[in-house]
Motif scaffolding. Sequence first.
Motif, PDB file in Angstrom:
ATOM      1  N   ARG A   1       0.836  -1.201   0.000  1.00 33.09           N
ATOM      2  CA  ARG A   1       0.000   0.000   0.000  1.00 33.09           C
ATOM      3  C   ARG A   1       0.871   1.251   0.000  1.00 33.09           C
ATOM      4  O   ARG A   1       2.025   1.219   0.405  1.00 33.09           O
ATOM      5  CB  ARG A   1      -0.919   0.008   1.241  1.00 33.09           C
ATOM      6  CG  ARG A   1      -1.935  -1.122   1.245  1.00 33.09           C
ATOM      7  CD  ARG A   1      -2.882  -1.003   2.423  1.00 33.09           C
ATOM      8  NE  ARG A   1      -3.876  -2.059   2.410  1.00 33.09           N
ATOM      9  CZ  ARG A   1      -5.000  -2.015   1.709  1.00 33.09           C
ATOM     10  NH1 ARG A   1      -5.275  -0.962   0.963  1.00 33.09           N
ATOM     11  NH2 ARG A   1      -5.855  -3.016   1.747  1.00 33.09           N
ATOM     12  N   TRP A   2       0.263   2.350  -0.447  1.00 30.76           N
ATOM     13  CA  TRP A   2       0.959   3.617  -0.405  1.00 30.76           C
ATOM     14  C   TRP A   2       1.196   4.021   1.038  1.00 30.76           C
ATOM     15  O   TRP A   2       0.383   3.746   1.920  1.00 30.76           O
ATOM     16  CB  TRP A   2       0.142   4.716  -1.094  1.00 30.76           C
ATOM     17  CG  TRP A   2       0.110   4.652  -2.578  1.00 30.76           C
ATOM     18  CD1 TRP A   2      -0.967   4.377  -3.365  1.00 30.76           C
ATOM     19  CD2 TRP A   2       1.198   4.883  -3.483  1.00 30.76           C
ATOM     20  NE1 TRP A   2      -0.618   4.412  -4.694  1.00 30.76           N
ATOM     21  CE2 TRP A   2       0.705   4.718  -4.797  1.00 30.76           C
ATOM     22  CE3 TRP A   2       2.535   5.209  -3.309  1.00 30.76           C
ATOM     23  CZ2 TRP A   2       1.497   4.872  -5.920  1.00 30.76           C
ATOM     24  CZ3 TRP A   2       3.326   5.357  -4.423  1.00 30.76           C
ATOM     25  CH2 TRP A   2       2.805   5.193  -5.711  1.00 30.76           C
ATOM     26  N   SER A   3       2.283   4.689   1.283  1.00 30.54           N
ATOM     27  CA  SER A   3       2.568   5.232   2.610  1.00 30.54           C
ATOM     28  C   SER A   3       2.996   6.684   2.447  1.00 30.54           C
ATOM     29  O   SER A   3       4.158   7.037   2.631  1.00 30.54           O
ATOM     30  CB  SER A   3       3.662   4.422   3.317  1.00 30.54           C
ATOM     31  OG  SER A   3       3.925   4.939   4.599  1.00 30.54           O
ATOM     32  N   ILE A   4       2.025   7.508   2.075  1.00 26.18           N
ATOM     33  CA  ILE A   4       2.290   8.918   1.814  1.00 26.18           C
ATOM     34  C   ILE A   4       1.666   9.744   2.931  1.00 26.18           C
ATOM     35  O   ILE A   4       0.485   9.586   3.227  1.00 26.18           O
ATOM     36  CB  ILE A   4       1.702   9.353   0.460  1.00 26.18           C
ATOM     37  CG1 ILE A   4       2.352   8.537  -0.662  1.00 26.18           C
ATOM     38  CG2 ILE A   4       1.917  10.844   0.225  1.00 26.18           C
ATOM     39  CD1 ILE A   4       1.781   8.827  -2.029  1.00 26.18           C
ATOM     40  N   PRO A   5       2.434  10.609   3.590  1.00 25.17           N
ATOM     41  CA  PRO A   5       1.872  11.440   4.666  1.00 25.17           C
ATOM     42  C   PRO A   5       0.708  12.283   4.162  1.00 25.17           C
ATOM     43  O   PRO A   5       0.745  12.822   3.058  1.00 25.17           O
ATOM     44  CB  PRO A   5       3.052  12.320   5.090  1.00 25.17           C
ATOM     45  CG  PRO A   5       4.264  11.578   4.635  1.00 25.17           C
ATOM     46  CD  PRO A   5       3.867  10.858   3.380  1.00 25.17           C
ATOM     47  N   LYS A   6      -0.299  12.379   4.973  1.00 19.66           N
ATOM     48  CA  LYS A   6      -1.467  13.194   4.641  1.00 19.66           C
ATOM     49  C   LYS A   6      -1.662  14.238   5.730  1.00 19.66           C
ATOM     50  O   LYS A   6      -2.002  13.925   6.864  1.00 19.66           O
ATOM     51  CB  LYS A   6      -2.732  12.329   4.538  1.00 19.66           C
ATOM     52  CG  LYS A   6      -2.652  11.233   3.478  1.00 19.66           C
ATOM     53  CD  LYS A   6      -2.646  11.801   2.069  1.00 19.66           C
ATOM     54  CE  LYS A   6      -2.673  10.689   1.027  1.00 19.66           C
ATOM     55  NZ  LYS A   6      -2.638  11.217  -0.355  1.00 19.66           N
ATOM     56  N   GLY A   7      -1.410  15.469   5.379  1.00 17.75           N
ATOM     57  CA  GLY A   7      -1.615  16.543   6.343  1.00 17.75           C
ATOM     58  C   GLY A   7      -0.599  16.504   7.471  1.00 17.75           C
ATOM     59  O   GLY A   7       0.585  16.254   7.274  1.00 17.75           O
ATOM     60  N   GLY A   8      -1.081  16.692   8.697  1.00 17.87           N
ATOM     61  CA  GLY A   8      -0.181  16.752   9.855  1.00 17.87           C
ATOM     62  C   GLY A   8      -0.267  18.111  10.517  1.00 17.87           C
ATOM     63  O   GLY A   8      -0.566  19.126   9.881  1.00 17.87           O
ATOM     64  N   LEU A   9      -0.012  18.118  11.822  1.00 15.88           N
ATOM     65  CA  LEU A   9      -0.127  19.354  12.583  1.00 15.88           C
ATOM     66  C   LEU A   9       1.048  20.286  12.310  1.00 15.88           C
ATOM     67  O   LEU A   9       2.187  19.843  12.123  1.00 15.88           O
ATOM     68  CB  LEU A   9      -0.186  19.047  14.077  1.00 15.88           C
ATOM     69  CG  LEU A   9      -1.442  18.339  14.592  1.00 15.88           C
ATOM     70  CD1 LEU A   9      -1.270  18.000  16.075  1.00 15.88           C
ATOM     71  CD2 LEU A   9      -2.680  19.198  14.380  1.00 15.88           C
TER      72      LEU A   9
END
Length: 223
Positions: free
Chosen positions: A158-166
């Motif tokens: 599966r993809w492991s791409i960061p989405k958003g974040g504080l």
Amino acid sequence: MICGLSRFSLRSLVATLTFFATGVITSQLLPSELPSADIMDWSLGPNGRVLLATQVVVSALLGSLVTTSRLSANDASALQKPHPISRLLVYLATGFEFALALRFSNLSESNRVLSFLSLPFSSSFDPSLAFLAAGALPTSIILYQFFRGSERPLLGGRWSIPKGGLIDMKLIWGAAVFGAGWGLAGICPGPGLVNLGRAITGGSGVLSVAIWLSGVIIGGLFA
């Protein structure tokens, strides 16, 4: 930096602006003996053709591996069946090519980085890294934004791409500390690893680079 900005990540943008600003400030506050910048050298350098040819070969092999391992788009279970050996080979090939790119672009040379951080009002300013970013960032943006396809990894998993974040003070302080270290040494972890390989093969400077990388590891353990 390049990966985050190519995704139009606000978090990456804030971190980049922060560490670049603190890097510039740090390099300005500390005395330096950087040589005056020479006329821009547009040649590939003594090892440039070898590095470029090696990158082409590795890219061709990587493309061949990905193509021959392409999963059927109609196989619904493909996402659950990663190809471990192929994925490891891709990790090896992309890491090797990244190291070649760092060496080819002179990002592994601390004086080149510090000269860039000195900014245009200094006689030692070297704008070559700005050309590097101007080439890498648009390429990365185009590939990420328009060529992701179905977002199903060709080698399974599966993809492991960061989405958003504080965007919080932890991010800002961390980026600021990173920038200060960048402004002090002119090196960040990726080029540091490349320089360790160069030191090992060259037979000199291994201890100093190894100590620097040990500091990076220790800092990561306490972060």
